[in-house]
Each structure stands twice: as structure tokens, then as C-alpha cells.
Scaffold this motif. Structure first.
Motif, mmCIF file in Angstrom:
data_model
loop_
_atom_site.group_PDB
_atom_site.id
_atom_site.type_symbol
_atom_site.label_atom_id
_atom_site.label_comp_id
_atom_site.label_asym_id
_atom_site.label_seq_id
_atom_site.Cartn_x
_atom_site.Cartn_y
_atom_site.Cartn_z
ATOM 1 N N GLN A 145 0.833 -1.209 0.000
ATOM 2 C CA GLN A 145 0.000 0.000 0.000
ATOM 3 C C GLN A 145 0.868 1.260 0.000
ATOM 4 O OE1 GLN A 145 -2.100 -1.555 3.403
ATOM 5 N NE2 GLN A 145 -4.052 -1.369 2.363
ATOM 6 N N VAL A 146 1.920 1.216 0.833
ATOM 7 C CA VAL A 146 2.815 2.378 0.911
ATOM 8 C C VAL A 146 3.513 2.594 -0.436
ATOM 9 C CG1 VAL A 146 4.987 3.186 1.952
ATOM 10 C CG2 VAL A 146 3.161 2.312 3.417
ATOM 11 N N THR A 147 3.986 1.507 -1.043
ATOM 12 C CA THR A 147 4.678 1.614 -2.337
ATOM 13 C C THR A 147 3.742 2.181 -3.401
ATOM 14 O OG1 THR A 147 6.014 -0.285 -1.717
ATOM 15 C CG2 THR A 147 6.002 0.296 -4.056
ATOM 16 N N ASP A 148 2.513 1.666 -3.419
ATOM 17 C CA ASP A 148 1.528 2.157 -4.390
ATOM 18 C C ASP A 148 1.256 3.649 -4.173
ATOM 19 O OD1 ASP A 148 -0.939 1.218 -6.300
ATOM 20 O OD2 ASP A 148 -1.567 2.790 -4.906
ATOM 21 N N LEU A 149 1.127 4.029 -2.908
ATOM 22 C CA LEU A 149 0.834 5.426 -2.590
ATOM 23 C C LEU A 149 1.989 6.336 -3.033
ATOM 24 C CD1 LEU A 149 -1.275 7.282 -1.172
ATOM 25 C CD2 LEU A 149 0.133 7.088 0.880
ATOM 26 N N ILE A 150 3.213 5.910 -2.754
ATOM 27 C CA ILE A 150 4.374 6.725 -3.134
ATOM 28 C C ILE A 150 4.436 6.881 -4.658
ATOM 29 C CG2 ILE A 150 6.922 6.749 -3.255
ATOM 30 C CD1 ILE A 150 6.921 5.416 -0.447
ATOM 31 N N GLU A 151 4.308 5.758 -5.361
ATOM 32 C CA GLU A 151 4.475 5.815 -6.822
ATOM 33 C C GLU A 151 3.353 6.599 -7.495
ATOM 34 O OE1 GLU A 151 5.172 1.694 -7.814
ATOM 35 O OE2 GLU A 151 7.194 1.769 -6.911
ATOM 36 N N THR A 152 2.127 6.366 -7.042
ATOM 37 C CA THR A 152 0.994 7.087 -7.647
ATOM 38 C C THR A 152 1.100 8.580 -7.348
ATOM 39 O OG1 THR A 152 -0.327 5.118 -7.163
ATOM 40 C CG2 THR A 152 -1.532 7.052 -7.905
ATOM 41 N N SER A 153 1.437 8.906 -6.094
ATOM 42 C CA SER A 153 1.498 10.321 -5.705
ATOM 43 C C SER A 153 2.630 11.048 -6.437
ATOM 44 C CB SER A 153 1.697 10.454 -4.194
ATOM 45 O OG SER A 153 0.658 9.773 -3.525
ATOM 46 N N LEU A 154 3.782 10.367 -6.562
ATOM 47 C CA LEU A 154 4.906 11.000 -7.282
ATOM 48 C C LEU A 154 4.503 11.307 -8.728
ATOM 49 C CD1 LEU A 154 8.121 9.089 -6.082
ATOM 50 C CD2 LEU A 154 7.634 11.546 -5.817
ATOM 51 N N ALA A 155 3.788 10.371 -9.354
ATOM 52 C CA ALA A 155 3.331 10.593 -10.737
ATOM 53 C C ALA A 155 2.328 11.749 -10.781
ATOM 54 C CB ALA A 155 2.710 9.311 -11.291
ATOM 55 N N ASN A 156 1.422 11.804 -9.805
ATOM 56 C CA ASN A 156 0.431 12.897 -9.759
ATOM 57 C C ASN A 156 1.123 14.250 -9.594
ATOM 58 O OD1 ASN A 156 -1.645 11.060 -9.856
ATOM 59 N ND2 ASN A 156 -2.004 11.062 -7.641
ATOM 60 N N ILE A 157 2.127 14.279 -8.712
ATOM 61 C CA ILE A 157 2.841 15.540 -8.456
ATOM 62 C C ILE A 157 3.587 15.971 -9.730
ATOM 63 C CG2 ILE A 157 4.740 16.609 -7.142
ATOM 64 C CD1 ILE A 157 3.880 14.752 -4.758
ATOM 65 N N LYS A 158 4.168 14.982 -10.385
ATOM 66 C CA LYS A 158 4.920 15.289 -11.600
ATOM 67 C C LYS A 158 3.999 15.896 -12.659
ATOM 68 C CE LYS A 158 8.391 13.362 -14.578
ATOM 69 N NZ LYS A 158 8.705 12.215 -15.398
#
Ligand code: MG
Length: 384
Positions: free
Chosen positions: A251-264
Motif C-alpha cells: 500500500q505504501v509503495t503504491d501510494l508513493i508511486e501514484t502520488s509521485l506521478a500525480n505531483i509530476k
């Protein structure tokens, strides 16, 4: 503390400040000071004896609001560091997010809300803000903890538009549909990760849910298959823990990767750009959202509505309702400091003011204190 904060992270330079002006701290950041004030508050200490799902006396190994809050802080801080957000602020929000919870978990909050229906209602999230803004009495120059705007923004996760109007600047985002800081968004999701996973663990320990039942859930089943494939002779206890830790990791990995893409893709330059986004940038992928929904449904049906949990909930309901009614009926049964607060509030707001003080008193109680008060007031053989 992060070495390089993102431009859109909360920081002392872009802070909207405190309600009462204070000189900056010498050797801490403003958000460290917030966190420190929270840790030293009376409401924080009481979290130790407040129910998360299981009532405190049901066992020493279950999560309490305190250990839950520490787990939220752990998850949120780890992610914060990767995203270059303000870890001190994240920690402050995480440790404060449940300060307004009543005794007896959600059953207690629902009961108190019903009691307060005619007097403006009761909502634990708003109560957390009330604790840090008004109820803590520790400082010479102000009531409450005088936290920064950003900590208060993070504590107030949701709010009805009607209530929002009464909250001034802090309530504006609920009317104009804006977002809070990424630190607030992150802590909110970390809360969800923490309780979904630790409730499974506590549910298993309590014997209310079984391994077979847990395996009906896709996210659990997926990790379970991996764990039993890797380790042949693990005990059930270790197997569950190994599965849950892997679930948290996914869950943490998914959250980090999705959020980083959203921020980008949103490319925010400032914290105000974050606030103007149409939706939170810190979020799970659609796939993980679906898994989480299944997990929540499982917990609701299998644990929160389990007959043994419900039995405790009905007792909690009776205790809260009885205490509320007896205090509202006769304020002189309250401890003297609350009795005099009732007199003050009643002058300004009438019976609603009186009810609010009673609700503050009840909401501040720990599980065992509420049970003790109930015994003292309703058990004829208890003389004190
Ligand atoms: Mg929580």
C-alpha cells in the motif's frame, strides 16, 4: 528532518502562522514546536486509555488510540521523507489527529453525536480541533496549544459547509472545494493504511476473525500465497504478521508511486498550487483503491459489526447517553471546574452552551474513567 524540502512542501517561510503571535523558537522549527506541544498535552496522554476498536480492558495487546497515532506517524513520516515533504508537520498532524475522540471508539462518538443532535452535534474531527484550539489549558497567554495554521488544517480532515462558515480561514477550503497541504493529505491516507492493517491484526488476535476469513480478501490472499510459498513452517501468528507487513508495504509503495506521478503531472510550484488542485495529489492507484474498499468492507462486516464488538458498543452507548443526560439535567454533578464553565457558556449560548461543556467533559474521558463515572453516578452501592 528532510534535507531538501520540495518547493510545494509546507515550511516556515510559507506558513500562515499561529492565531496568537509568538516569537519564533530558538532551536526548533515551528512544526517541531507544534509536535512538542501536542506530546505534552493532557489529551495526548489520555489516548493511551481510549479504544481504537477493542475496549482497553479487553486486553493489553490491542491497539489503543495512542499506539494507533504512533503507527500513523511512523507510516506518514516514512513516506514524507521520500516525497520531500515536511516531516515535522506530518508528525504533528499524525499525533494530534485523534485527540478529539470520545471513549469507546466510534460507538462513543455516535452516541455523543445523538445526544448533541439538538445542540449542534458532535464530530470527533472538529473536537480534535477544539482540543488544540481551546480546551487545553496550559499556556499563560492563550487557551489551547496555539498551533500553526498548517497543523490545524491537517487536523480538520472534513467539515460540513455549514460548520465551515463558522471556522473562518480554516473552513474556507470546504466551501471553495480546495485541498489541504500535501502533508495533511498524506497523514490522512496514512491513518487509513494504519487502521485497516492493524484492525486485521487485532481482529485475528482477538479470535473474532479467522485466517480463512482473511484469505477471502484479495489483497490478503495475494500476499498470503507468497508468504506460505517462501516459508513452510511458520506459526499462524508469524504468518499473519508477515502478510500484514507485506500488505502495508504494497500500500505504501503504491501510494508513493501514484502520488509521485500525480505531483509530476500537476507540476505544483508552491503550496498554494497544491491547495488549488481539483483533487488530492496524494492518493492510491485505482487498483489499490479497489483492494482497499474490499478490505474496509471485510472489516466492517467481519469485525466492526461482530456481535461481540456490538455488545460492547451498546454498553458504550448506554454509558455515554446516561452520563450526558444526568449532567445536562444537573450541572452540579460535574467536577467544579466544569460546573463553572457551564455557568459561563450557558450565559452566552443558553442550553446549547451547557450541552457543549458536558460533551467536552465526556469526550475527554478515557474508557475506564467513563466506566468509573457511570459506576459512581448510577451504582447505589458505590458511595464515592
Ligand atoms: Mg485515526
Amino acid at each position: 528532518m528532510n534535507t531538501a524540502l520540495a518547493l510545494y512542501a509546507a515550511n516556515v517561510g510559507n506558513s500562515r502562522g499561529r492565531r496568537y503571535q509568538e516569537a519564533p523558537p530558538n532551536y526548533r522549527t515551528e512544526y517541531q514546536r507544534d509536535r512538542d506541544r501536542i506530546v505534552h498535552s493532557a489529551a495526548f496522554r489520555r489516548l493511551e486509555y481510549k479504544t481504537q476498536v477493542f475496549v482497553n480492558h479487553e486486553g493489553d495487546m490491542f491497539r489503543t488510540r495512542l499506539t494507533h497515532s504512533v503507527e500513523v506517524a511512523q507510516i506518514a513520516r516514512s513516506i514524507s521523507r521520500i516525497l520531500n515533504l515536511n516531516e515535522d508537520l506530518v508528525e504533528a498532524i499524525a499525533l494530534a489527529h485523534d485527540l478529539g475522540h470520545t471513549p469507546f471508539g466510534h460507538a462513543g462518538q455516535d452516541a455523543l453525536n445523538r445526544c448533541m443532535k439538538a445542540y449542534g452535534g458532535f464530530e470527533h474531527n472538529l473536537q480534535s480541533l477544539r482540543v488544540v484550539d481551546e480546551l487545553e489549558e496550559r499556556y499563560a497567554e492563550f487557551s489551547g496549544l496555539n498551533l500553526t495554521y498548517e497543523s490545524r488544517e491537517g487536523i480538520l480532515k472534513h467539515c460540513s459547509p455549514l460548520r465551515a462558515k463558522e471556522l473562518g480561514e480554516l473552513g474556507e477550503r470546504f466551501i471553495s472545494k480546495q485541498q489541504p497541504s500535501l502533508e495533511a493529505q498524506l497523514t490522512n491516507v496514512a491513518d487509513e493504511i494504519a487502521y485497516n492493517n492493524h484492525d486485521m491484526d487485532d481482529g485475528m488476535r482477538s479470535g473474532l476473525i479467522t485466517l480463512e476469513q482473511l484469505c477471502e480478501m484479495s489483497l490478503f490472499a495475494e500476499q498470503y500465497e507468497i508468504v506460505i510459498g517462501l516459508y513452510k513452517n511458520l506459526t499462524e501468528r508469524r504468518t499473519i504478521h508477515e502478510v500484514v507487513r507485506r500488505m502495508i508495504n504494497s500500500q505504501v509503495t503504491d501510494l508513493i508511486e501514484t502520488s509521485l506521478a500525480n505531483i509530476k503531472s500537476a507540476a505544483p510550484a508552491t503550496i498554494d498550487d497544491i491547495r488549488l488542485q481539483p483533487q488530492p495529489l496524494i492518493r492510491f492507484s485505482e487498483e489499490m483503491n479497489a483492494y482497499n474498499l474490499e478490505l474496509k468492507r471485510f472489516l466492517r462486516k467481519g469485525l466492526y459489526q461482530h456481535y461481540r464488538v456490538r455488545r460492547m458498543s451498546t454498553k458504550a452507548d448506554r454509558i455515554i447517553k446516561s452520563l450526558f443526560e444526568i449532567f445536562l439535567d444537573d450541572q452540579h454533578l460535574l467536577p467544579p471546574e466544569y460546573d463553572s464553565k457551564v455557568s459561563q457558556m450557558e450565559q452566552v449560548e443558553g442550553v446549547a452552551g451547557k450541552a457543549r461543556v458536558v460533551a467536552d467533559y465526556i469526550a475527554g474521558m478515557t474508557d475506564r474513567y467513563a466506566i468509573g463515572e457511570f459506576e459512581r453516578l448510577f451504582n447505589p452501592s458505590q458511595l464515592t
